[in-house]
Design a protein around this motif. Structure first.
Motif, PDB file in Angstrom:
ATOM      1  N   ASP A  81       0.820  -1.219   0.000  1.00 22.34           N
ATOM      2  CA  ASP A  81       0.000   0.000   0.000  1.00 22.34           C
ATOM      3  C   ASP A  81       0.850   1.264   0.000  1.00 22.34           C
ATOM      4  O   ASP A  81       0.426   2.308  -0.501  1.00 22.34           O
ATOM      5  CB  ASP A  81      -0.939   0.019   1.210  1.00 22.34           C
ATOM      6  CG  ASP A  81      -2.088  -0.963   1.059  1.00 22.34           C
ATOM      7  OD1 ASP A  81      -2.369  -1.385  -0.086  1.00 22.34           O
ATOM      8  OD2 ASP A  81      -2.693  -1.318   2.090  1.00 22.34           O
ATOM      9  N   LEU A 110       3.317   4.883  -6.890  1.00 17.77           N
ATOM     10  CA  LEU A 110       3.050   4.488  -8.272  1.00 17.77           C
ATOM     11  C   LEU A 110       3.390   5.603  -9.234  1.00 17.77           C
ATOM     12  O   LEU A 110       3.188   6.786  -8.933  1.00 17.77           O
ATOM     13  CB  LEU A 110       1.578   4.112  -8.437  1.00 17.77           C
ATOM     14  CG  LEU A 110       1.054   2.961  -7.579  1.00 17.77           C
ATOM     15  CD1 LEU A 110      -0.442   2.780  -7.803  1.00 17.77           C
ATOM     16  CD2 LEU A 110       1.806   1.684  -7.888  1.00 17.77           C
ATOM     17  N   ASN A 132       0.585   3.972 -13.817  1.00 21.89           N
ATOM     18  CA  ASN A 132      -0.030   3.048 -12.869  1.00 21.89           C
ATOM     19  C   ASN A 132      -1.107   3.725 -12.020  1.00 21.89           C
ATOM     20  O   ASN A 132      -2.114   3.103 -11.672  1.00 21.89           O
ATOM     21  CB  ASN A 132       1.021   2.397 -11.972  1.00 21.89           C
ATOM     22  CG  ASN A 132       1.833   1.363 -12.715  1.00 21.89           C
ATOM     23  OD1 ASN A 132       1.421   0.861 -13.751  1.00 21.89           O
ATOM     24  ND2 ASN A 132       3.004   1.047 -12.206  1.00 21.89           N
ATOM     25  N   GLN A 133      -0.907   4.993 -11.684  1.00 22.76           N
ATOM     26  CA  GLN A 133      -1.942   5.728 -10.949  1.00 22.76           C
ATOM     27  C   GLN A 133      -3.201   5.857 -11.809  1.00 22.76           C
ATOM     28  O   GLN A 133      -4.317   5.668 -11.320  1.00 22.76           O
ATOM     29  CB  GLN A 133      -1.435   7.117 -10.549  1.00 22.76           C
ATOM     30  CG  GLN A 133      -0.435   7.115  -9.432  1.00 22.76           C
ATOM     31  CD  GLN A 133       0.114   8.527  -9.153  1.00 22.76           C
ATOM     32  OE1 GLN A 133      -0.421   9.514  -9.631  1.00 22.76           O
ATOM     33  NE2 GLN A 133       1.185   8.590  -8.385  1.00 22.76           N
ATOM     34  N   TRP A 168      -4.099   3.910 -14.286  1.00 24.29           N
ATOM     35  CA  TRP A 168      -4.684   2.573 -14.408  1.00 24.29           C
ATOM     36  C   TRP A 168      -5.471   2.217 -13.145  1.00 24.29           C
ATOM     37  O   TRP A 168      -6.597   1.731 -13.217  1.00 24.29           O
ATOM     38  CB  TRP A 168      -3.573   1.545 -14.648  1.00 24.29           C
ATOM     39  CG  TRP A 168      -4.059   0.139 -14.599  1.00 24.29           C
ATOM     40  CD1 TRP A 168      -4.710  -0.543 -15.589  1.00 24.29           C
ATOM     41  CD2 TRP A 168      -3.960  -0.763 -13.495  1.00 24.29           C
ATOM     42  NE1 TRP A 168      -5.019  -1.816 -15.158  1.00 24.29           N
ATOM     43  CE2 TRP A 168      -4.560  -1.971 -13.875  1.00 24.29           C
ATOM     44  CE3 TRP A 168      -3.406  -0.655 -12.223  1.00 24.29           C
ATOM     45  CZ2 TRP A 168      -4.632  -3.073 -13.028  1.00 24.29           C
ATOM     46  CZ3 TRP A 168      -3.479  -1.751 -11.379  1.00 24.29           C
ATOM     47  CH2 TRP A 168      -4.080  -2.942 -11.799  1.00 24.29           C
ATOM     48  N   LYS A 169      -4.891   2.473 -11.976  1.00 20.60           N
ATOM     49  CA  LYS A 169      -5.552   2.170 -10.701  1.00 20.60           C
ATOM     50  C   LYS A 169      -6.872   2.930 -10.589  1.00 20.60           C
ATOM     51  O   LYS A 169      -7.897   2.363 -10.192  1.00 20.60           O
ATOM     52  CB  LYS A 169      -4.617   2.528  -9.540  1.00 20.60           C
ATOM     53  CG  LYS A 169      -5.178   2.215  -8.170  1.00 20.60           C
ATOM     54  CD  LYS A 169      -4.166   2.580  -7.086  1.00 20.60           C
ATOM     55  CE  LYS A 169      -4.724   2.375  -5.702  1.00 20.60           C
ATOM     56  NZ  LYS A 169      -3.759   2.760  -4.657  1.00 20.60           N
ATOM     57  N   GLN A 170      -6.859   4.208 -10.964  1.00 16.16           N
ATOM     58  CA  GLN A 170      -8.076   5.017 -10.901  1.00 16.16           C
ATOM     59  C   GLN A 170      -9.133   4.476 -11.871  1.00 16.16           C
ATOM     60  O   GLN A 170     -10.308   4.379 -11.520  1.00 16.16           O
ATOM     61  CB  GLN A 170      -7.745   6.474 -11.227  1.00 16.16           C
ATOM     62  CG  GLN A 170      -8.919   7.408 -11.099  1.00 16.16           C
ATOM     63  CD  GLN A 170      -8.519   8.853 -11.342  1.00 16.16           C
ATOM     64  OE1 GLN A 170      -7.412   9.151 -11.788  1.00 16.16           O
ATOM     65  NE2 GLN A 170      -9.433   9.754 -11.058  1.00 16.16           N
ATOM     66  N   LYS A 212     -10.686   1.257 -10.466  1.00 18.23           N
ATOM     67  CA  LYS A 212     -11.630   1.508  -9.375  1.00 18.23           C
ATOM     68  C   LYS A 212     -12.941   2.089  -9.894  1.00 18.23           C
ATOM     69  O   LYS A 212     -14.003   1.828  -9.335  1.00 18.23           O
ATOM     70  CB  LYS A 212     -11.010   2.448  -8.341  1.00 18.23           C
ATOM     71  CG  LYS A 212      -9.958   1.754  -7.493  1.00 18.23           C
ATOM     72  CD  LYS A 212      -9.420   2.686  -6.427  1.00 18.23           C
ATOM     73  CE  LYS A 212      -8.480   1.934  -5.501  1.00 18.23           C
ATOM     74  NZ  LYS A 212      -8.030   2.755  -4.389  1.00 18.23           N
TER      75      LYS A 212
END
Length: 147
Positions: free
Chosen positions: A13, A17, A21-22, A24-26, A29
């Motif tokens: 955690d 990133l 990657n940030q 992609w993560k957003q 979600k």
């Protein structure tokens, strides 16, 4: 009982990133699961066009039909070109490999249960595409049938 390594999870955690990657993560979600039925539409079309041909030729022509007709979407945060579906989180079906394996397509519902823990939203047109594919491949697609 499985032991969970909380320290490892905390370290994961805490990772910083990069921008890709940030993003992609957003996107992950914000996205929901969606099943894309386009592959089945082109699979049935190809299978009908190649009815009397050898199985290897049929599979090759099926691959060509799918590649020629299904959108390949590349998201800004993708590191590799190509996805299974145009969606951020999506799945495609394979009735040509597995037959009539999604019992929920015969129910009139806006959502399908596609595995033990995944439900996907479906529009009526996509459900009908899946039903047509299941009708086409039911009982015809086990590898022993093609030998």
């Amino acid at each position: 009982m499985i032991e969970i390594n909380a320290q490892l999870l905390d370290r994961i955690d805490a990772l910083k990133l990069g921008k890709h990657n940030q993003d992609w993560k957003q996107a992950m979600k914000a996205s929901g699961w969606k099943l894309f039925a386009d592959r089945e539409k082109w699979t049935v079309a190809s299978w009908r066009e190649t009815e009397a041909e050898d199985i290897q030729i049929r599979r090759a022509k099926l691959f060509a039909k799918i590649v020629e007709n299904i959108e390949i979407r590349i998201q800004d945060y993708d590191m590799l070109a190509g996805r299974l579906t145009p969606g951020v989180i999506g799945c495609a079906t394979s009735f040509d490999v597995c037959g009539d394996y999604i019992p929920d397509i015969w129910k009139d519902a806006a959502e399908l249960n596609i595995s033990m823990n995944a439900n996907v939203g479906m529009d009526p047109e996509s459900i009908e595409i899946l039903r047509n594919s299941a009708r086409e491949f039911r009982g015809k697609n086990r590898s022993r049938d093609d030998v």
